[in-house]
Design a protein around this motif. Sequence first.
Motif, short mmCIF file in Angstrom:
data_model
loop_
_atom_site.label_atom_id
_atom_site.label_comp_id
_atom_site.label_asym_id
_atom_site.label_seq_id
_atom_site.Cartn_x
_atom_site.Cartn_y
_atom_site.Cartn_z
N ALA A 115 -28.18 79.91 -55.34
CA ALA A 115 -30.32 79.94 -54.89
C ALA A 115 -30.29 80.65 -54.34
N GLU A 116 -29.40 80.83 -53.60
CA GLU A 116 -30.08 82.38 -52.11
C GLU A 116 -29.58 83.53 -52.78
N PHE A 117 -29.24 83.76 -54.01
CA PHE A 117 -28.91 85.26 -54.48
C PHE A 117 -29.87 85.68 -55.37
N GLY A 118 -30.63 84.53 -56.35
CA GLY A 118 -32.00 84.52 -56.91
C GLY A 118 -33.23 84.96 -56.54
N GLU A 119 -33.07 84.25 -54.80
CA GLU A 119 -34.30 84.17 -54.17
C GLU A 119 -34.17 85.69 -53.44
N LEU A 120 -32.84 86.01 -53.18
CA LEU A 120 -32.77 87.66 -52.23
C LEU A 120 -33.11 88.60 -54.17
N VAL A 121 -32.58 88.22 -55.33
CA VAL A 121 -33.49 89.57 -56.01
C VAL A 121 -34.90 89.33 -56.53
N ALA A 122 -35.52 87.76 -56.52
CA ALA A 122 -36.75 87.74 -56.66
C ALA A 122 -37.80 88.86 -55.77
N LYS A 123 -37.09 88.58 -54.22
CA LYS A 123 -37.75 89.40 -52.84
C LYS A 123 -37.98 90.88 -53.84
N ALA A 124 -36.80 91.81 -54.00
CA ALA A 124 -36.12 92.51 -54.34
C ALA A 124 -37.67 92.52 -55.34
N LYS A 125 -37.41 92.21 -56.59
CA LYS A 125 -38.20 92.85 -57.22
C LYS A 125 -39.74 92.88 -56.71
N GLU A 126 -40.04 91.94 -56.28
CA GLU A 126 -41.24 92.22 -55.73
C GLU A 126 -42.09 92.98 -55.21
N SER A 127 -41.12 93.15 -54.50
CA SER A 127 -41.02 94.91 -53.15
C SER A 127 -41.12 95.98 -54.05
#
Length: 525
Positions: free
Chosen positions: A513-525
């Motif tokens: 879940a932490e990795f998925g959230e990190l990837v999602a933030k990376a895509k948003e930015s």
Amino acid sequence: MSVDVQERPGAASPKRKRPVWKRPLAVARKWWGQLTSMRTALILLFALAVGAIPGSILPQRTVNVENVNKYFAENPGLAKFLDHLWMFDVYAAPWFAAVYGLLFISLIGCLVPRLREHFDALRRRPPDAPARLDLMPENASWADDAAEGADVVDRLRTLLRSRRYRTVVREHADGTVTLSAEKGYLRETGNLVFHFALVGLLIGVAFGALFGWHGNRVLGEGPDNAFCNNLQQYDDYGLGPNVSPAELPKFCIELASFKADYLDNGQPIQYSAELLYGEGGGMPDETFHLEVNEPLRLDGNNVYLLGHGYVPIIEFTDQYGNVQTSNTPFLAMNPSMLSEGVAIFPDANITPDGVRDKTKQVAFEGMFMPTAPEEPPYTSSLFPEPNNPAVMLFPYVGDTGLDRGKPGSVYALDRQQVASGALQAEGEGFLLRMGESKAVAGGTVTFKELQQYAVLQTRSDPGEGIVLWSSVALLAGLLPSLLVKRRRVWFRVKGNDVTAGGLPRTENQTFAAEFGELVAKAKES
């Protein structure tokens, strides 16, 4: 003629013998490796815990000598065998000290290399990204068409650092940029703090045992019962191996009064004592209100209130008119303060000419009831407060055994004298309420008045500060060692293509879940 001999390819080379002088060193290294392993440390810790069990089950001389003597009287054969094994002095036993010392050495030998490795890990940069991030347990890839490669790298680095990742950016010859990030170093830090705190606990306990001391005193009310801090005036005591009686601080204590508060069911609410004390060998003139959890501190020593009881003042007038008074404390047997004790009069029946007949000494076994029933049987107390105090006395006449110079308990008659017939029962038991008298054993016995006593313990433990802060450090190190998880994350950026991979270094149920959230933030930015 010389002949050259060539070894066959693949043939085993002859085994070289280790020099004799190196063999003991090899054996020592082997055993040192075994001793300093974490498995051995756990085994020694378990052995220490098992070894401490007899100290909790059996009476200990450093805590209560009277209970040890009672155990010897009740189980002479078994007690003698156990005493050979140091079961009544467990914490001073050589075998306990050996386990304690080996545990200390094992922990130090185990932790020092781990500490060095942890410092190296803190200085070491996170490794470069693997060639195949798609083989990582957690991975993702996407194309970032909204920004140039350099901007993508800057955003990813900012994102990782905002999440407290240690981040290293590496540029490769083919134009690829990798970001290596790692966090969770606090887990090993907490683990090391926890184990070094355990070593601190061992040091603190050992230091207190070597340089500490304690003494227990049953202290009755009034100036006549005041005592000063020397071993002869304690009922029992324990000195560390490095403590001399001459080093004990000088102070004197008097119990001015004692008060106990109870609920209606007899359960105690609070014990408090008014003390007078004097330091430096002076007379007790300073006052202190002593309670169970509020000790009196004197010159680095603590005086604790452990309990209380009653002192029936019993007076005996013999056939020649000589008056003697007994103010021996009676020891409580149950929560209702039903207490037992003795009143011994070794100087009874001395003739006017000063002739002393040991066979005419007088003693009483007694059972004290703070609130005695109005009707028999007089075998219990209705309440722990002295609402209707009475004492049940059983008279004896004969040789009490005090003149033999043999150590004995002041709270019980010498049963050997009774068994041998030297001290014989004189009639039946009888009840005396406070102020009453009765003619017995050729004289008169009177229950004159009632006092209270407090059980005080004077203790010096120079290792308690080490133990306290080690306990705080132990808890502080335990939390991150349990809660923090070590993990690594990599990003590979080539042009606008981004590949990510994640690897948990420890078992971590929340890493996906932490990795998925990190990837999602990376895509948003």
